[in-house]
Enzyme design. Structure first.
Site, PDB file in Angstrom:
ATOM      1  N   ALA A   1       0.754   9.872  -9.998  1.00 47.54           N
ATOM      2  CA  ALA A   1      -0.293   8.887 -10.307  1.00 47.54           C
ATOM      3  C   ALA A   1      -1.565   9.577 -10.793  1.00 47.54           C
ATOM      4  O   ALA A   1      -1.914  10.663 -10.320  1.00 47.54           O
ATOM      5  CB  ALA A   1      -0.595   8.057  -9.064  1.00 47.54           C
TER       6      ALA A   1
ATOM      7  N   ASP B   1       4.302   2.044   8.015  1.00 48.66           N
ATOM      8  CA  ASP B   1       2.934   2.486   7.715  1.00 48.66           C
ATOM      9  C   ASP B   1       2.645   3.939   8.094  1.00 48.66           C
ATOM     10  O   ASP B   1       1.662   4.507   7.652  1.00 48.66           O
ATOM     11  CB  ASP B   1       1.919   1.596   8.441  1.00 48.66           C
ATOM     12  CG  ASP B   1       2.069   0.138   8.056  1.00 48.66           C
ATOM     13  OD1 ASP B   1       2.571  -0.129   6.956  1.00 48.66           O
ATOM     14  OD2 ASP B   1       1.696  -0.728   8.864  1.00 48.66           O
TER      15      ASP B   1
END
Ligand code: ADP
Length: 321
Positions: free
Chosen positions: A187, A128
């Site tokens: 993206a 993470d």
């Protein structure tokens, strides 16, 4: 010190083995015996220890997961559980510990150390990247690369079918994997928990893209607190835009597999630094990297602050989409 222990705790991450290998071999090179503690704090409570010599950690630098296995231990959260753990540690003659894991594991390490006066050094192992005190956590780069490969593959289909795809990546309450993989995958939009309430903006962007004839759109979504949130977001966007969509949840494939060179290097440096720090008399700090330097940060400072992703990267991704 004559004998120390090492464990992995919390979620596994690619590169943990490389850290185990380097900490073990550095300790041995300094004449210290290393013991592996199996299954994190649960194995510590049960006294599940194995001696690690140089050969025990051979051939693992490129293996994902952790040879020591990992676990979450409710018992260790209680003082009685930690007392049992300490009894086993003392019984085995372990004079210091290296803990590879995330913030939760360091909280546990800090409590054990404060209650029983045993030195502990932390190594940040988590995909993470949510630990302060280090630019990157072990496993983050691998997870980003796995997510990126998936984004690249999905773009082929999104482009062939002129579709909107929502791709959910891991990261719990942190948006690092989404931000980095989304930016590198080109993206059209990236949704991260650190920036809320952008659905109207996203709906407007997708409608404008359609008006301009751009029909293939990839939206990378950080999972947030619960996996599957991308479906909810996609449905809301459908209501706002009327656009059809597909959702892909990448899930645990991001946690496994061969660690990248960057993660092996990071893990090798931090594992070595942790063993060195312990044998040099340091305690209750986490080894991390800042720029090209190894830094040691006290555990108490790690959970006091939240590590924020660089929002400049998010602005750049928007500009380039
Ligand atoms: P991570 O280290 O990846 O953040 P967790 O938060 O699940 O993972 O923590 C791993 C383990 O560390 C827990 O199962 C528990 O045994 C121990 N731990 C976590 N928080 C504490 C705490 N506040 N006190 C004592 N032990 C803790």
């Amino acid at each position: 010190m004559k004998r120390i222990g090492i464990l992995t705790s919390g979620g596994d991450s690619p590169g943990m083995n490389a850290a185990i290998r380097s900490a073990t071999r550095v300790a041995i090179s300094r004449g210290v015996e290393m013991f592996g503690i199996m299954r994190g704090y649960q194995g510590m409570i049960e006294g599940d220890f194995v001696p690690l010599d140089r050969r025990a950690v051979a051939g693992i630098i490129g293996r994902g997961g952790t040879i020591l296995k990992t676990a979450r231990s409710k018992e260790f959260m209680k003082p009685a559980g930690r007392a049992r753990a300490h009894e086993k540690v003392r019984g085995a003659g372990l004079e210091g510990l290296v803990v590879i894991g995330g913030d939760g594991s360091f909280r546990g390490a800090y409590k054990l150390s404060s209650e029983f006066d045993i030195p502990v050094i932390g190594v940040p192992g988590s995909i993470d990247n949510d630990s302060v005190g280090t630019d990157s956590t072990i496993g983050f780069d691998t997870a980003v690369n796995i997510a990126l490969e998936a984004i690249d593959r999905i773009r082929d289909t999104a482009s062939s079918h002129d579709r909107v795809f929502f791709i959910e990546v891991m990261g719990r309450s942190s948006g690092f994997i989404a931000l980095h993989s989304g930016l590198c995958g080109g993206a059209e939009a990236i949704l991260i928990p650190e920036v809320r309430g952008e659905l109207n903006e996203l709906a407007a962007l997708l409608k404008e893209n359609r008006r301009q004839g751009k029909l293939c759109n990839i939206v990378v979504v950080a999972e947030g607190e619960e996996s599957g949130g991308a479906f909810t977001i996609a449905n809301m966007i459908k209501t706002l835009t009327g656009l059809d969509f597909r959702v892909t949840i990448l899930g645990h494939i991001q946690r496994g597999g061969i660690p990248t060179a960057a993660d092996r290097l990071l893990a090798t440096r931090l594992g070595a630094a942790a063993a060195e720090a312990l044998l040099d008399g340091k305690r209750n700090v986490m080894a991390g990297v800042s720029g090209n330097d190894i830094v040691l940060t006290p555990f108490e400072q790690i959970w006091d602050c939240r590590k924020e992703p660089d929002l400049g990267l998010l602005r750049l991704a928007k500009l380039l989409s």
